[in-house]
Scaffold this motif. Structure first.
Motif, PDB file in Angstrom:
ATOM      1  N   VAL A  41       4.821 -10.682   6.248  1.00 24.18           N
ATOM      2  CA  VAL A  41       3.450 -10.207   6.041  1.00 24.18           C
ATOM      3  C   VAL A  41       3.407  -8.688   6.191  1.00 24.18           C
ATOM      4  N   VAL A  42       4.076  -8.177   7.227  1.00 26.48           N
ATOM      5  CA  VAL A  42       4.122  -6.729   7.449  1.00 26.48           C
ATOM      6  C   VAL A  42       4.761  -6.037   6.255  1.00 26.48           C
ATOM      7  N   ASN A  43       5.874  -6.582   5.779  1.00 25.43           N
ATOM      8  CA  ASN A  43       6.567  -6.012   4.630  1.00 25.43           C
ATOM      9  C   ASN A  43       5.684  -6.005   3.386  1.00 25.43           C
ATOM     10  N   ARG A  44       4.943  -7.089   3.197  1.00 20.59           N
ATOM     11  CA  ARG A  44       4.148  -7.254   1.985  1.00 20.59           C
ATOM     12  C   ARG A  44       2.941  -6.317   1.939  1.00 20.59           C
ATOM     13  N   LEU A  45       2.537  -5.806   3.085  1.00 21.64           N
ATOM     14  CA  LEU A  45       1.372  -4.921   3.111  1.00 21.64           C
ATOM     15  C   LEU A  45       1.551  -3.694   2.219  1.00 21.64           C
ATOM     16  N   GLY A  46       2.776  -3.260   2.044  1.00 24.68           N
ATOM     17  CA  GLY A  46       2.996  -2.092   1.194  1.00 24.68           C
ATOM     18  C   GLY A  46       3.720  -2.398  -0.087  1.00 24.68           C
TER      19      GLY A  46
ATOM     20  N   VAL B  16      19.036  -9.599   5.823  1.00 23.28           N
ATOM     21  CA  VAL B  16      17.626  -9.241   5.641  1.00 23.28           C
ATOM     22  C   VAL B  16      17.382  -7.793   6.042  1.00 23.28           C
ATOM     23  N   VAL B  17      17.886  -7.391   7.196  1.00 21.21           N
ATOM     24  CA  VAL B  17      17.688  -6.021   7.682  1.00 21.21           C
ATOM     25  C   VAL B  17      18.342  -5.019   6.743  1.00 21.21           C
ATOM     26  N   LEU B  18      19.543  -5.315   6.276  1.00 18.11           N
ATOM     27  CA  LEU B  18      20.254  -4.434   5.349  1.00 18.11           C
ATOM     28  C   LEU B  18      19.447  -4.225   4.069  1.00 18.11           C
ATOM     29  N   GLY B  19      18.914  -5.307   3.516  1.00 16.91           N
ATOM     30  CA  GLY B  19      18.147  -5.203   2.276  1.00 16.91           C
ATOM     31  C   GLY B  19      16.863  -4.418   2.442  1.00 16.91           C
ATOM     32  N   LEU B  20      16.146  -4.636   3.530  1.00 16.63           N
ATOM     33  CA  LEU B  20      14.880  -3.928   3.761  1.00 16.63           C
ATOM     34  C   LEU B  20      15.101  -2.431   3.937  1.00 16.63           C
ATOM     35  N   CYS B  21      16.139  -2.057   4.673  1.00 14.63           N
ATOM     36  CA  CYS B  21      16.423  -0.627   4.864  1.00 14.63           C
ATOM     37  C   CYS B  21      16.827   0.030   3.536  1.00 14.63           C
TER      38      CYS B  21
ATOM     39  N   ALA C  72      13.711   0.727   1.538  1.00 12.47           N
ATOM     40  CA  ALA C  72      12.955   1.868   2.050  1.00 12.47           C
ATOM     41  C   ALA C  72      13.538   3.184   1.547  1.00 12.47           C
ATOM     42  N   VAL C  73      14.855   3.301   1.576  1.00  6.06           N
ATOM     43  CA  VAL C  73      15.503   4.527   1.102  1.00  6.06           C
ATOM     44  C   VAL C  73      15.202   4.746  -0.382  1.00  6.06           C
ATOM     45  N   ALA C  74      15.306   3.689  -1.183  1.00  4.90           N
ATOM     46  CA  ALA C  74      15.063   3.820  -2.628  1.00  4.90           C
ATOM     47  C   ALA C  74      13.606   4.146  -2.921  1.00  4.90           C
ATOM     48  N   GLN C  75      12.679   3.540  -2.182  1.00  7.57           N
ATOM     49  CA  GLN C  75      11.256   3.816  -2.388  1.00  7.57           C
ATOM     50  C   GLN C  75      10.949   5.291  -2.115  1.00  7.57           C
ATOM     51  N   LEU C  76      11.512   5.813  -1.057  1.00  5.90           N
ATOM     52  CA  LEU C  76      11.292   7.226  -0.737  1.00  5.90           C
ATOM     53  C   LEU C  76      11.909   8.133  -1.799  1.00  5.90           C
ATOM     54  N   ALA C  77      13.041   7.717  -2.355  1.00  4.91           N
ATOM     55  CA  ALA C  77      13.672   8.502  -3.415  1.00  4.91           C
ATOM     56  C   ALA C  77      12.781   8.565  -4.655  1.00  4.91           C
ATOM     57  N   ILE C  78      12.144   7.448  -5.008  1.00  3.11           N
ATOM     58  CA  ILE C  78      11.230   7.434  -6.155  1.00  3.11           C
ATOM     59  C   ILE C  78      10.029   8.328  -5.888  1.00  3.11           C
TER      60      ILE C  78
ATOM     61  N   ASP D 297       5.125   1.566   0.885  1.00  2.00           N
ATOM     62  CA  ASP D 297       6.051   0.438   0.779  1.00  2.00           C
ATOM     63  C   ASP D 297       7.287   0.678   1.641  1.00  2.00           C
ATOM     64  N   ALA D 298       7.819   1.897   1.624  1.00  2.00           N
ATOM     65  CA  ALA D 298       8.987   2.226   2.434  1.00  2.00           C
ATOM     66  C   ALA D 298       8.691   2.043   3.917  1.00  2.00           C
ATOM     67  N   ALA D 299       7.501   2.456   4.348  1.00  2.10           N
ATOM     68  CA  ALA D 299       7.134   2.337   5.758  1.00  2.10           C
ATOM     69  C   ALA D 299       7.064   0.877   6.200  1.00  2.10           C
ATOM     70  N   THR D 300       6.491   0.034   5.369  1.00  5.70           N
ATOM     71  CA  THR D 300       6.386  -1.382   5.753  1.00  5.70           C
ATOM     72  C   THR D 300       7.736  -2.087   5.692  1.00  5.70           C
ATOM     73  N   CYS D 301       8.633  -1.663   4.796  1.00 10.01           N
ATOM     74  CA  CYS D 301       9.982  -2.220   4.779  1.00 10.01           C
ATOM     75  C   CYS D 301      10.698  -1.936   6.102  1.00 10.01           C
ATOM     76  N   LEU D 302      10.581  -0.704   6.589  1.00  8.90           N
ATOM     77  CA  LEU D 302      11.226  -0.334   7.846  1.00  8.90           C
ATOM     78  C   LEU D 302      10.597  -1.076   9.024  1.00  8.90           C
ATOM     79  N   ALA D 303       9.283  -1.234   9.002  1.00  7.32           N
ATOM     80  CA  ALA D 303       8.609  -1.970  10.077  1.00  7.32           C
ATOM     81  C   ALA D 303       9.045  -3.429  10.096  1.00  7.32           C
ATOM     82  N   CYS D 304       9.167  -4.031   8.917  1.00  8.31           N
ATOM     83  CA  CYS D 304       9.619  -5.420   8.815  1.00  8.31           C
ATOM     84  C   CYS D 304      11.049  -5.562   9.313  1.00  8.31           C
TER      85      CYS D 304
END
Length: 402
Positions: free
Chosen positions: A19-24, A77-82, A85-91, A168-175
């Motif tokens: 749910v946290v991840n999906r928020l962004g 799961v943790v590897l994929g979410l991080c 986040a890196v790719a979202q920030l790059a975009i 989106d990057a922020a919520t990925c890291l929080a998740c």
């Protein structure tokens, strides 16, 4: 309505984290819009960038299933979410079309890593009788986060679309942090156990390939809505950010309609019949998109179509989990999940071309017709009874590896 058994703590924590991840997570539908508005690309170029993202998700999904069965669910799961986040920030930080494309491809390579292990945790943590409900709740959890995400997209998207990718990057890291702290440590199965003794060959399983074929067609329809809806709205003179409101309406319906899944007559439906009914509802929603020209009418169409999505998500993933041999659910779910990568590759190209040459009415009418075809196919080709129901009870479920 009978009282439902509580879900295991691991599943409930995973649902909360997602749910946290999906928020962004509503930046993706605006990727093609950002490519156009932020970098001056043509409609065709924007579609090709979206296709590049989709193509990259195919090896991502397969790698996620392999890693889930090898190094553990939580770690993958943790590897994929991080990575996301890196790719979202790059975009968000891209200053040229070239860097935006690189960011989109990197996002695709990380985007699906966490899906197979998430689904495997759910499928292996609950008994077979609870799987449809558990996967429906997983869909509802994503939808609950999506309700806030749609409003966030409608708000932030009216300014700079880059803000959506930062959120989106922020919520990925929080998740990722929540899962790292809350879920149990991975416990790799020792060599010589049944998980490693049984060969896992999903691409040689005719039942899985049948489900994969129809699932790919469904995913193509779904991704047309996700990828093309903002552009389709602008073609009708509505703001692209209004797509966030439509996504919110669909998500709210998914959450509020959860009690329908537990109705006795719905539970008694065989999987082929339930999936056929789901695609009839999807066809009705897409027909509404084809005919509607006002936001209220589009909101009603989004709600109707989401009822079909709710039925599909619960039944399809439960079926694939049942088909998988012990210890192979990660790879079975990964292969089934490649349908989303294929769809994400084709949807931007097909959608933008249909929009450019035929218009919104033809786009949504074509998708509605495909739904009707799928409804008929499910009654003929979808397995009714998972093979695992014929196995001894001790082989139907393995301990949660996450």
């Amino acid at each position: 309505m009978p009282r439902s058994e509580p879900l295991p703590r691991t599943v409930r924590l995973l649902l909360l984290a997602r749910v946290v991840n999906r928020l962004g997570a509503f930046s993706l539908p605006f990727l093609t819009a950002l490519i156009r508005a932020g970098h001056g690309a043509s409609l065709t170029t924007a579609g090709l960038v979206g296709a590049a993202f989709g193509l990259a998700t195919i090896p991502s999904r397969l790698a996620g299933g392999w890693l889930a069965d090898r190094i553990g669910r939580r770690t993958t799961v943790v590897l994929g979410l991080c990575g996301c986040a890196v790719a979202q920030l790059a975009i968000a930080a891209s200053t040229s079309l070239t860097w935006a494309v690189i960011g989109a491809v990197l996002l695709g390579l990380a985007f699906e890593l966490y899906e197979p292990p998430s689904q495997a945790i759910i499928g292996e943590s609950v008994p077979e009788r609870q799987r449809v409900r558990a996967f429906s709740l997983f869909s509802a959890a994503l939808a609950a986060g999506g309700m806030g995400a749609g409003l966030l997209a409608a708000l932030l998207g009216r300014g700079d679309l880059r803000r959506l990718f930062v959120a989106d990057a922020a919520t990925c890291l929080a998740c990722a942090l929540l899962i790292r702290l809350a879920l149990p440590h991975d416990r790799p199965a020792p060599r010589g156990t049944i998980q490693h003794d049984i060969a896992v060959r999903p691409l040689r399983d005719p039942a899985l390939l049948s489900v994969l074929a129809t699932g790919t067609a469904y995913a193509l329809i779904n991704q047309q809505t996700v990828m093309t809806l903002p552009l389709a709205l602008t073609r009708r003179g509505l703001p692209a950010a209004d797509a966030g409101l439509l996504f919110t309406a669909a998500a709210a319906t998914t959450v509020l309609a959860q009690p329908l899944v537990r109705l006795s007559w719905v539970s008694r439906l065989t999987t082929p019949v339930a999936l056929a009914l789901a695609h009839l509802l999807l066809a009705a929603g897409l027909t509404g998109y084809a005919l509607a020209h006002t936001l209220p009418a589009l909101l009603v169409s989004a709600a109707v179509g989401s009822l079909g999505d709710l039925l599909v998500m619960g039944r399809a993933y439960a079926l694939v989990t049942d088909l998988a041999p012990p210890g192979g659910s990660g790879r079975y779910l990964a292969v089934f999940g490649t349908s989303w990568g294929v769809a994400a590759t084709l949807a931007p190209v097909l959608g933008t071309q249909l929009l450019a040459h035929a218009g919104t009415t033809t786009l949504w009418s074509t998708m509605a017709a495909l739904c009707l075809l799928l409804a008929a196919l499910h009654l003929r080709v979808t397995p009714e009874t998972p093979r695992l129901r014929n196995l001894p009870k001790t082989l139907r479920r393995i301990p949660d590896a996450a």
